[in-house]
Motif scaffolding. Structure first.
Motif, PDB file in Angstrom:
ATOM      1  N   VAL B  37       0.878  -1.176   0.000  1.00 27.17           N
ATOM      2  CA  VAL B  37       0.000   0.000   0.000  1.00 27.17           C
ATOM      3  C   VAL B  37       0.914   1.225   0.000  1.00 27.17           C
ATOM      4  O   VAL B  37       1.953   1.216   0.658  1.00 27.17           O
ATOM      5  CB  VAL B  37      -0.905   0.023   1.251  1.00 27.17           C
ATOM      6  CG1 VAL B  37      -1.706   1.330   1.336  1.00 27.17           C
ATOM      7  CG2 VAL B  37      -1.838  -1.179   1.256  1.00 27.17           C
ATOM      8  N   GLN B  39       1.323   5.698   0.113  1.00 25.72           N
ATOM      9  CA  GLN B  39       0.702   6.927   0.605  1.00 25.72           C
ATOM     10  C   GLN B  39       1.557   8.107   0.171  1.00 25.72           C
ATOM     11  O   GLN B  39       2.680   8.279   0.668  1.00 25.72           O
ATOM     12  CB  GLN B  39       0.581   6.869   2.136  1.00 25.72           C
ATOM     13  CG  GLN B  39      -0.174   8.028   2.739  1.00 25.72           C
ATOM     14  CD  GLN B  39      -0.465   7.811   4.221  1.00 25.72           C
ATOM     15  OE1 GLN B  39       0.332   7.237   4.953  1.00 25.72           O
ATOM     16  NE2 GLN B  39      -1.637   8.252   4.654  1.00 25.72           N
ATOM     17  N   LYS B  43      -1.375  12.623   1.724  1.00 22.78           N
ATOM     18  CA  LYS B  43      -2.555  12.047   1.066  1.00 22.78           C
ATOM     19  C   LYS B  43      -3.000  10.757   1.748  1.00 22.78           C
ATOM     20  O   LYS B  43      -2.443  10.357   2.771  1.00 22.78           O
ATOM     21  CB  LYS B  43      -2.244  11.777  -0.416  1.00 22.78           C
ATOM     22  CG  LYS B  43      -1.802  13.014  -1.182  1.00 22.78           C
ATOM     23  CD  LYS B  43      -2.866  14.070  -1.248  1.00 22.78           C
ATOM     24  CE  LYS B  43      -2.447  15.234  -2.117  1.00 22.78           C
ATOM     25  NZ  LYS B  43      -3.495  16.318  -2.136  1.00 22.78           N
ATOM     26  N   GLY B  44      -3.996  10.114   1.157  1.00 26.97           N
ATOM     27  CA  GLY B  44      -4.563   8.902   1.739  1.00 26.97           C
ATOM     28  C   GLY B  44      -3.854   7.634   1.286  1.00 26.97           C
ATOM     29  O   GLY B  44      -2.857   7.659   0.573  1.00 26.97           O
ATOM     30  N   LEU B  45      -4.397   6.515   1.736  1.00 24.40           N
ATOM     31  CA  LEU B  45      -3.841   5.201   1.439  1.00 24.40           C
ATOM     32  C   LEU B  45      -4.330   4.707   0.083  1.00 24.40           C
ATOM     33  O   LEU B  45      -5.513   4.869  -0.251  1.00 24.40           O
ATOM     34  CB  LEU B  45      -4.254   4.208   2.530  1.00 24.40           C
ATOM     35  CG  LEU B  45      -3.861   4.583   3.957  1.00 24.40           C
ATOM     36  CD1 LEU B  45      -4.488   3.598   4.944  1.00 24.40           C
ATOM     37  CD2 LEU B  45      -2.360   4.607   4.114  1.00 24.40           C
ATOM     38  N   TRP B  47      -4.077   1.183  -2.380  1.00 22.08           N
ATOM     39  CA  TRP B  47      -3.646  -0.200  -2.604  1.00 22.08           C
ATOM     40  C   TRP B  47      -2.827  -0.268  -3.889  1.00 22.08           C
ATOM     41  O   TRP B  47      -3.208   0.320  -4.907  1.00 22.08           O
ATOM     42  CB  TRP B  47      -4.861  -1.107  -2.693  1.00 22.08           C
ATOM     43  CG  TRP B  47      -4.537  -2.509  -3.102  1.00 22.08           C
ATOM     44  CD1 TRP B  47      -4.060  -3.506  -2.301  1.00 22.08           C
ATOM     45  CD2 TRP B  47      -4.653  -3.066  -4.408  1.00 22.08           C
ATOM     46  NE1 TRP B  47      -3.876  -4.649  -3.037  1.00 22.08           N
ATOM     47  CE2 TRP B  47      -4.232  -4.407  -4.334  1.00 22.08           C
ATOM     48  CE3 TRP B  47      -5.065  -2.571  -5.642  1.00 22.08           C
ATOM     49  CZ2 TRP B  47      -4.214  -5.268  -5.437  1.00 22.08           C
ATOM     50  CZ3 TRP B  47      -5.048  -3.411  -6.746  1.00 22.08           C
ATOM     51  CH2 TRP B  47      -4.631  -4.738  -6.642  1.00 22.08           C
ATOM     52  N   THR B  50      -1.062  -7.084  -4.512  1.00 25.66           N
ATOM     53  CA  THR B  50      -1.178  -8.208  -3.585  1.00 25.66           C
ATOM     54  C   THR B  50      -0.588  -9.435  -4.236  1.00 25.66           C
ATOM     55  O   THR B  50      -0.719  -9.616  -5.458  1.00 25.66           O
ATOM     56  CB  THR B  50      -2.650  -8.451  -3.213  1.00 25.66           C
ATOM     57  OG1 THR B  50      -3.136  -7.337  -2.456  1.00 25.66           O
ATOM     58  CG2 THR B  50      -2.825  -9.730  -2.392  1.00 25.66           C
ATOM     59  N   TYR B  95       4.236   0.885   2.072  1.00 25.59           N
ATOM     60  CA  TYR B  95       4.084  -0.014   3.205  1.00 25.59           C
ATOM     61  C   TYR B  95       3.843  -1.444   2.707  1.00 25.59           C
ATOM     62  O   TYR B  95       3.028  -1.651   1.795  1.00 25.59           O
ATOM     63  CB  TYR B  95       2.862   0.365   4.036  1.00 25.59           C
ATOM     64  CG  TYR B  95       2.900   1.713   4.710  1.00 25.59           C
ATOM     65  CD1 TYR B  95       2.208   2.809   4.185  1.00 25.59           C
ATOM     66  CD2 TYR B  95       3.576   1.890   5.913  1.00 25.59           C
ATOM     67  CE1 TYR B  95       2.214   4.037   4.817  1.00 25.59           C
ATOM     68  CE2 TYR B  95       3.583   3.117   6.560  1.00 25.59           C
ATOM     69  CZ  TYR B  95       2.910   4.182   5.993  1.00 25.59           C
ATOM     70  OH  TYR B  95       2.908   5.400   6.637  1.00 25.59           O
ATOM     71  N   ASP B 103      -8.346  -8.226   5.026  1.00 26.14           N
ATOM     72  CA  ASP B 103      -7.916  -7.062   5.788  1.00 26.14           C
ATOM     73  C   ASP B 103      -6.415  -7.156   6.057  1.00 26.14           C
ATOM     74  O   ASP B 103      -5.804  -8.212   5.922  1.00 26.14           O
ATOM     75  CB  ASP B 103      -8.674  -6.987   7.117  1.00 26.14           C
ATOM     76  CG  ASP B 103      -8.537  -8.267   7.913  1.00 26.14           C
ATOM     77  OD1 ASP B 103      -9.114  -9.274   7.462  1.00 26.14           O
ATOM     78  OD2 ASP B 103      -7.859  -8.267   8.948  1.00 26.14           O
ATOM     79  N   LEU B 104      -5.824  -6.039   6.429  1.00 23.42           N
ATOM     80  CA  LEU B 104      -4.375  -5.927   6.602  1.00 23.42           C
ATOM     81  C   LEU B 104      -4.091  -5.800   8.089  1.00 23.42           C
ATOM     82  O   LEU B 104      -4.240  -4.720   8.671  1.00 23.42           O
ATOM     83  CB  LEU B 104      -3.875  -4.715   5.816  1.00 23.42           C
ATOM     84  CG  LEU B 104      -4.238  -4.753   4.325  1.00 23.42           C
ATOM     85  CD1 LEU B 104      -3.893  -3.448   3.638  1.00 23.42           C
ATOM     86  CD2 LEU B 104      -3.581  -5.934   3.632  1.00 23.42           C
ATOM     87  N   ASP B 105      -3.699  -6.913   8.715  1.00 22.99           N
ATOM     88  CA  ASP B 105      -3.617  -6.904  10.172  1.00 22.99           C
ATOM     89  C   ASP B 105      -2.277  -6.460  10.739  1.00 22.99           C
ATOM     90  O   ASP B 105      -2.216  -6.096  11.916  1.00 22.99           O
ATOM     91  CB  ASP B 105      -4.050  -8.260  10.753  1.00 22.99           C
ATOM     92  CG  ASP B 105      -3.204  -9.422  10.295  1.00 22.99           C
ATOM     93  OD1 ASP B 105      -3.300 -10.506  10.922  1.00 22.99           O
ATOM     94  OD2 ASP B 105      -2.449  -9.288   9.304  1.00 22.99           O
ATOM     95  N   TRP B 107       1.323  -4.068   9.599  1.00 26.40           N
ATOM     96  CA  TRP B 107       1.956  -3.175   8.637  1.00 26.40           C
ATOM     97  C   TRP B 107       3.405  -2.912   9.048  1.00 26.40           C
ATOM     98  O   TRP B 107       3.719  -2.844  10.232  1.00 26.40           O
ATOM     99  CB  TRP B 107       1.223  -1.827   8.601  1.00 26.40           C
ATOM    100  CG  TRP B 107      -0.209  -1.861   8.168  1.00 26.40           C
ATOM    101  CD1 TRP B 107      -1.248  -2.510   8.779  1.00 26.40           C
ATOM    102  CD2 TRP B 107      -0.769  -1.183   7.045  1.00 26.40           C
ATOM    103  NE1 TRP B 107      -2.415  -2.287   8.103  1.00 26.40           N
ATOM    104  CE2 TRP B 107      -2.154  -1.468   7.034  1.00 26.40           C
ATOM    105  CE3 TRP B 107      -0.252  -0.349   6.049  1.00 26.40           C
ATOM    106  CZ2 TRP B 107      -3.025  -0.957   6.052  1.00 26.40           C
ATOM    107  CZ3 TRP B 107      -1.111   0.169   5.090  1.00 26.40           C
ATOM    108  CH2 TRP B 107      -2.474  -0.137   5.094  1.00 26.40           C
ATOM    109  N   GLY B 108       4.252  -2.722   8.034  1.00 24.52           N
ATOM    110  CA  GLY B 108       5.588  -2.231   8.320  1.00 24.52           C
ATOM    111  C   GLY B 108       5.560  -0.731   8.552  1.00 24.52           C
ATOM    112  O   GLY B 108       4.496  -0.095   8.450  1.00 24.52           O
ATOM    113  N   GLN B 109       6.702  -0.151   8.826  1.00 26.41           N
ATOM    114  CA  GLN B 109       6.799   1.285   9.071  1.00 26.41           C
ATOM    115  C   GLN B 109       6.939   2.086   7.788  1.00 26.41           C
ATOM    116  O   GLN B 109       6.849   3.319   7.796  1.00 26.41           O
ATOM    117  CB  GLN B 109       7.954   1.595  10.018  1.00 26.41           C
ATOM    118  CG  GLN B 109       7.615   1.295  11.465  1.00 26.41           C
ATOM    119  CD  GLN B 109       6.355   2.028  11.913  1.00 26.41           C
ATOM    120  OE1 GLN B 109       6.261   3.245  11.884  1.00 26.41           O
ATOM    121  NE2 GLN B 109       5.341   1.264  12.321  1.00 26.41           N
TER     122      GLN B 109
END
Lengths: 107, 117
Positions: B37, B39, B43-45, B47, B50, B95, B103-105, B107-109
């Motif tokens: 994902v 950003q 701004k927003g996230l 996708w 996958t 990310y 769902d994405l449970d 996340w990396g930094q």
């Protein structure tokens, strides 16, 4: 592509009050909807999946509801650490899509 | 403890290439689909892509299809995002995230990619 529309863009709330965030899908996503919280400089954190199931470790003041095209995230009593940006995410169809976010700010 | 650590970001000229990596630990990596994902600043996230647990199936956003390639090495618990023909609009924090039921449970930094001359 399914368009996810969040409202409002910004929500001003006092600590201790209830916050209600909305997310609308341009077509049905069943219950394949998640909510994330993101604070400045941090990665998003999963709050809710399956439209209404809290993720591991998420406090009970966060709840999700809805199915199909209309979804709601409710924070029952806002704490200082809850002021952040919230995103909805549909994973029912490819491409997966996110809403544009709702910023919850201190009133 | 689940950990995802992205690397490989940096400054690249338009038209250039970059390869991002994501090292995973703390879970059975080969059992889970994984996602990128991005950003853009302020701004927003969005996708991006996958990959299935085995690496056989990949899905891409139209904006990166044909330019980005998502792969994984389950023997090394590592993801790769090869990004070619980079554009200014690809500038973003990237990310990697672990998928659960879609769902994405976790996340990396994130790693910052800047495309600029």
């Amino acid at each position: 592509e399914i368009v996810m529309t969040q409202s409002p863009a910004t929500l001003s709330v006092s600590p201790g009050e209830r916050a209600t965030l909305s997310c609308r899908a341009s077509q049905s996503v069943s219950s394949n909807l998640a909510w994330y919280q993101q604070k400045p400089g941090q990665a998003p954190r999963l709050l809710i999946y399956g439209a209404s199931t809290r993720a591991t470790g998420i406090p009970g003041r966060f709840s999700g509801s809805g199915s199909g095209t209309e979804f709601t995230l409710t924070i029952s009593s806002l704490q200082s650490e809850d002021f952040a940006v919230y995103y909805c995410h549909q994973y029912n169809n490819w491409p997966q899509t996110f809403g544009q976010g709702t910023k919850v700010e201190i009133k | 403890e689940v950990q995802l650590l992205e690397s490989g970001g940096g400054l690249v000229q338009p038209g250039g290439s970059l390869r991002l990596s994501c090292a995973a630990s703390g879970f059975t990596f080969s059992s889970y689909d994984m996602t990128w994902v991005r950003q853009a600043p302020g701004k927003g996230l969005v996708w991006v892509s996958t990959i299935s647990s085995t690496g056989v199936r990949t899905y891409y956003a139209d904006s990166v299809k044909g330019r980005f390639t998502f792969s994984r090495d389950n023997s090394k618990n590592t993801l790769y995002l090869q990004m070619n023909s980079l554009r200014a609009e690809d500038t973003a924090i990237y990310y990697c995230a672990k998928m659960k039921y879609g769902d994405l449970d976790y996340w990396g930094q994130g790693t910052l990619v800047t495309v600029s001359s």
